[in-house]
Design a protein around this motif. Structure first.
Motif, PDB file in Angstrom:
ATOM      1  N   LEU A   1       0.822  -1.212   0.000  1.00 59.07           N
ATOM      2  CA  LEU A   1       0.000   0.000   0.000  1.00 59.07           C
ATOM      3  C   LEU A   1       0.849   1.252   0.000  1.00 59.07           C
ATOM      4  CD1 LEU A   1      -2.832  -0.782   2.549  1.00 59.07           C
ATOM      5  CD2 LEU A   1      -2.802  -1.076   0.079  1.00 59.07           C
TER       6      LEU A   1
ATOM      7  N   ALA B   1      -9.013  -4.980  -3.014  1.00 60.43           N
ATOM      8  CA  ALA B   1      -8.729  -6.226  -2.305  1.00 60.43           C
ATOM      9  C   ALA B   1      -8.258  -7.345  -3.227  1.00 60.43           C
ATOM     10  CB  ALA B   1      -9.960  -6.667  -1.512  1.00 60.43           C
TER      11      ALA B   1
ATOM     12  N   ALA C   1      -6.714  -7.069   6.517  1.00 63.86           N
ATOM     13  CA  ALA C   1      -7.017  -5.637   6.513  1.00 63.86           C
ATOM     14  C   ALA C   1      -7.870  -5.255   7.718  1.00 63.86           C
ATOM     15  CB  ALA C   1      -7.711  -5.249   5.211  1.00 63.86           C
TER      16      ALA C   1
ATOM     17  N   VAL D   1      -7.173  -1.941   9.820  1.00 58.05           N
ATOM     18  CA  VAL D   1      -8.176  -0.874   9.853  1.00 58.05           C
ATOM     19  C   VAL D   1      -8.549  -0.578  11.300  1.00 58.05           C
ATOM     20  CG1 VAL D   1     -10.570  -0.303   9.303  1.00 58.05           C
ATOM     21  CG2 VAL D   1      -9.089  -1.320   7.540  1.00 58.05           C
TER      22      VAL D   1
ATOM     23  N   VAL E   1      -4.760   1.566   8.244  1.00 57.86           N
ATOM     24  CA  VAL E   1      -5.244   1.484   6.862  1.00 57.86           C
ATOM     25  C   VAL E   1      -6.681   1.989   6.830  1.00 57.86           C
ATOM     26  CG1 VAL E   1      -5.960  -0.139   5.040  1.00 57.86           C
ATOM     27  CG2 VAL E   1      -3.749  -0.446   6.184  1.00 57.86           C
ATOM     28  N   GLU E   2      -7.039   2.625   5.703  1.00 53.78           N
ATOM     29  CA  GLU E   2      -8.403   3.110   5.538  1.00 53.78           C
ATOM     30  C   GLU E   2      -9.012   2.421   4.334  1.00 53.78           C
ATOM     31  OE1 GLU E   2      -8.686   7.435   6.378  1.00 53.78           O
ATOM     32  OE2 GLU E   2      -9.939   7.426   4.562  1.00 53.78           O
ATOM     33  N   ARG E   3     -10.281   2.026   4.470  1.00 50.54           N
ATOM     34  CA  ARG E   3     -10.992   1.405   3.351  1.00 50.54           C
ATOM     35  C   ARG E   3     -11.951   2.432   2.756  1.00 50.54           C
ATOM     36  NH1 ARG E   3     -12.175  -3.577   6.744  1.00 50.54           N
ATOM     37  NH2 ARG E   3     -11.107  -5.351   5.777  1.00 50.54           N
TER      38      ARG E   3
ATOM     39  N   HIS F   1      -7.907   0.313  -0.602  1.00 50.93           N
ATOM     40  CA  HIS F   1      -7.210   0.359   0.687  1.00 50.93           C
ATOM     41  C   HIS F   1      -6.085   1.379   0.586  1.00 50.93           C
ATOM     42  CE1 HIS F   1      -9.183  -3.553   0.636  1.00 50.93           C
ATOM     43  NE2 HIS F   1      -9.027  -3.639   1.931  1.00 50.93           N
TER      44      HIS F   1
END
Lengths: 139, 139
Positions: free
Chosen positions: B29, B36, B54, B58, B63-65, B77
DNA sequence: TATTGTTATACTCTATAACTATA
DNA sequence: TATAGTTATAGAGTATAACAATA
């Protein structure tokens, strides 16, 4: 990069239904039997982890456990013939996979990469020795 | 040897409470957001594994979705600032550990071993590209 | 008391199968 | 129908804490 290479190693070993930690344990048994505490040190895992790891290998007939005659607390672990055979197969699969990946490098670089890995064995052995028997600081 | 080196990497990453698979995901990332399915291919794991992996990152705010605006099935992601920071710290710990181990090799050999690892990146990238987009056999 | 090993327990990574939502 | 992702479930590796057996 080491982490991605490790995943590829894991996949290669999965072809013979060995996990990466199981393979590591087998490699340490290749030359001599080992008691559980020694294996925990060698593998850099806890003793309960060695018990669990060995359980699976014993159940599959790859490793044999024997109580030590000298100290009945100790349990020696030895490779069976089947274990030795599977380990050889695992080594072959692992080598094949790494060579396949290295083949994407230009010319001589592939061999250099493979040789580089080999040289880590010496470093790891020395590092383990130092870890288990740390240098005494002078007072 | 790769398998023992991988264990040392795992221990180094544990110092910042990252597992080896979590670290692998973060590294992918670093340069760009990923959906994904792409991550599953990159990491060579199943899609459910990516979801689970993830989830943990998160939950820790690393991590941000985000739902893709172009195709609402997709989930992008991206690294948060915290994620980028922890990844840098993880990289440092990993490098430090590998350098410490390599230092047990004589003189120049340590550097050769470290450089050897670097060259695997190129090989792995090429291998992944070939795996995802296999060469069509001529009929 | 100290050491060796196991059991109990909990958490993570992994996969396959089944499901939902979207295309 | 096909694709993207999640949920359900199960098995393995790991650790810590507590325990049993032996020294």
């Amino acid at each position: 990069m080491i982490t991605r290479l490790a995943r590829q190693a894991e996949l290669a070993l999965a072809e013979v239904e060995l996990s990466l930690p199981q393979y590591r344990l087998l490699t340490f048994l290749e030359l001599q039997g080992r008691m559980a505490s020694k294996l925990a040190d060698d593998l850099a895992v806890s003793r309960p982890s060695v018990t669990a790891l060995a359980d699976g290998l014993v159940a599959r007939g790859l490793v044999e456990r024997r109580s030590s005659l000298l100290d009945r607390r100790r349990v020696e672990h030895v490779l069976t013939d089947a274990g030795r055979g599977l380990l050889a197969e695992a080594d072959a699969r692992l080598d094949r996979r790494l060579e396949a990946i290295a083949s994407y490098l230009d010319g001589r670089d592939g061999q250099v990469a493979l040789d580089g890995l080999t040289s880590w064995k010496e470093a790891l052995d020395a590092h383990r020795a130092a870890r288990l028997r740390p240098v005494k600081e002078p007072t």
